[in-house]
Scaffold this motif. Sequence first.
Motif, mmCIF file in Angstrom:
data_model
loop_
_atom_site.group_PDB
_atom_site.id
_atom_site.type_symbol
_atom_site.label_atom_id
_atom_site.label_comp_id
_atom_site.label_asym_id
_atom_site.label_seq_id
_atom_site.Cartn_x
_atom_site.Cartn_y
_atom_site.Cartn_z
ATOM 1 N N THR A 89 0.631 -1.323 0.017
ATOM 2 C CA THR A 89 -0.013 -0.204 0.361
ATOM 3 C C THR A 89 0.775 1.243 0.179
ATOM 4 O O THR A 89 0.462 2.017 -0.691
ATOM 5 C CB THR A 89 -0.732 0.148 1.226
ATOM 6 N N SER A 93 0.899 3.856 -2.782
ATOM 7 C CA SER A 93 0.502 4.858 -2.671
ATOM 8 C C SER A 93 1.815 6.113 -3.057
ATOM 9 O O SER A 93 1.342 7.141 -3.422
ATOM 10 C CB SER A 93 0.346 5.155 -1.004
ATOM 11 N N VAL A 97 0.834 9.122 -5.761
ATOM 12 C CA VAL A 97 1.404 10.988 -5.555
ATOM 13 C C VAL A 97 2.433 10.772 -6.631
ATOM 14 O O VAL A 97 2.143 12.345 -7.492
ATOM 15 C CB VAL A 97 2.253 10.790 -4.451
ATOM 16 N N THR B 10 7.434 2.318 5.397
ATOM 17 C CA THR B 10 6.021 3.005 5.156
ATOM 18 C C THR B 10 6.525 3.846 4.999
ATOM 19 O O THR B 10 6.403 5.402 3.897
ATOM 20 C CB THR B 10 4.860 2.654 5.588
ATOM 21 N N LEU B 14 7.139 6.063 1.122
ATOM 22 C CA LEU B 14 6.706 7.367 0.464
ATOM 23 C C LEU B 14 7.757 8.798 0.749
ATOM 24 O O LEU B 14 7.705 9.433 -0.699
ATOM 25 C CB LEU B 14 5.422 8.019 1.688
#
Lengths: 156, 173
Positions: A89, A93, A97, B10, B14
């Motif tokens: 995930t 994500s 973006v 995570t 990101l």
Amino acid sequence: MAVADNKLIRLFDNELPVDEADALRLELSEEDNAKLAALAELSSSVRDAIESEAAMHEVDLWSTLQRQLPQQAPAKVVPLRRKVLVRTTAAISAFAVAASLFFALRTGTVRDSGCDVEELEVVGSGATVMKVADDRGNDTTLIWFDHQEEDEWESL
Amino acid sequence: MGKSVIGQWTWRLLFAGLLVLPKVAVAQIDPPKAVPVEAKPASKATCSVRVIHATANGNEFDARLEPLRPQLKGQAFQSFSRFSLIKQHELSIAGGASQNFEVPGEHQGVLSYEGRADSGGKQRLRLRLEIQDGAAKLLSTKFVINDGGTVMQAGMKYDKGVLVLGITCRIAS
């Protein structure tokens, strides 16, 4: 000849080398054997007494040790499937973006035009020049030409 | 364990995604330096001319008009609810030259590239648009736009609606 008591005790405790112990056993007299039997009986009595005493006073070492250890929150245990799902995930994500911003900023979309109308001539009643803002605050110039009926046209 | 492994991954992912963005964004930002108008060779321009039919009947929005959706759905076109792309002309115009394109209603569009008009550190193009009906000239306008910029023209009546031209031009060489 009677074997010395200290040797008998070492024999009983299996502290003598094997060959010496074997040789000594051949030399044991009746008195020595009686002493060994007495030692065995004494040892057994002592062991039983200690075991019964220990049973009466159970020692709980773990609870004492646990109290001494520094307090820590229990570690989180996450199932592998959930771990993989979270990672996937996060990766999707991050990609989404980046992709959405790429598409939002790519040259295919209308950019700020910075349009300056230097000349404008129309037939008929006229034209209006206006700025049309998009959702990003950029202006696009719109030239609205008031269309005339065909029979009213005349060339500029 | 102070930080969970999942949390670390995570954030790493990101962060990696966000690293890509400045490169994309920087590519779109115009140079900040202000420079006076520069005389540049006329070069060549490529222009997309979208011929759009706007009517008040229906609510359909042609997916091919997505780049112009904010403008077409804005206040200027609030009388219209249906937008369809009739044709998209791709023109390649040399400096000082013109290209014709068909406009519905037996009209003709003429787009001329008059050359570069760079200013303020921005690459800009000077263009002239004419709409003709046979020999008669209905509209003639000269304008300067940024490289990749769009100008719109609307108002000509057509089939219970109006025609909208969306003209986007880029410097080709």
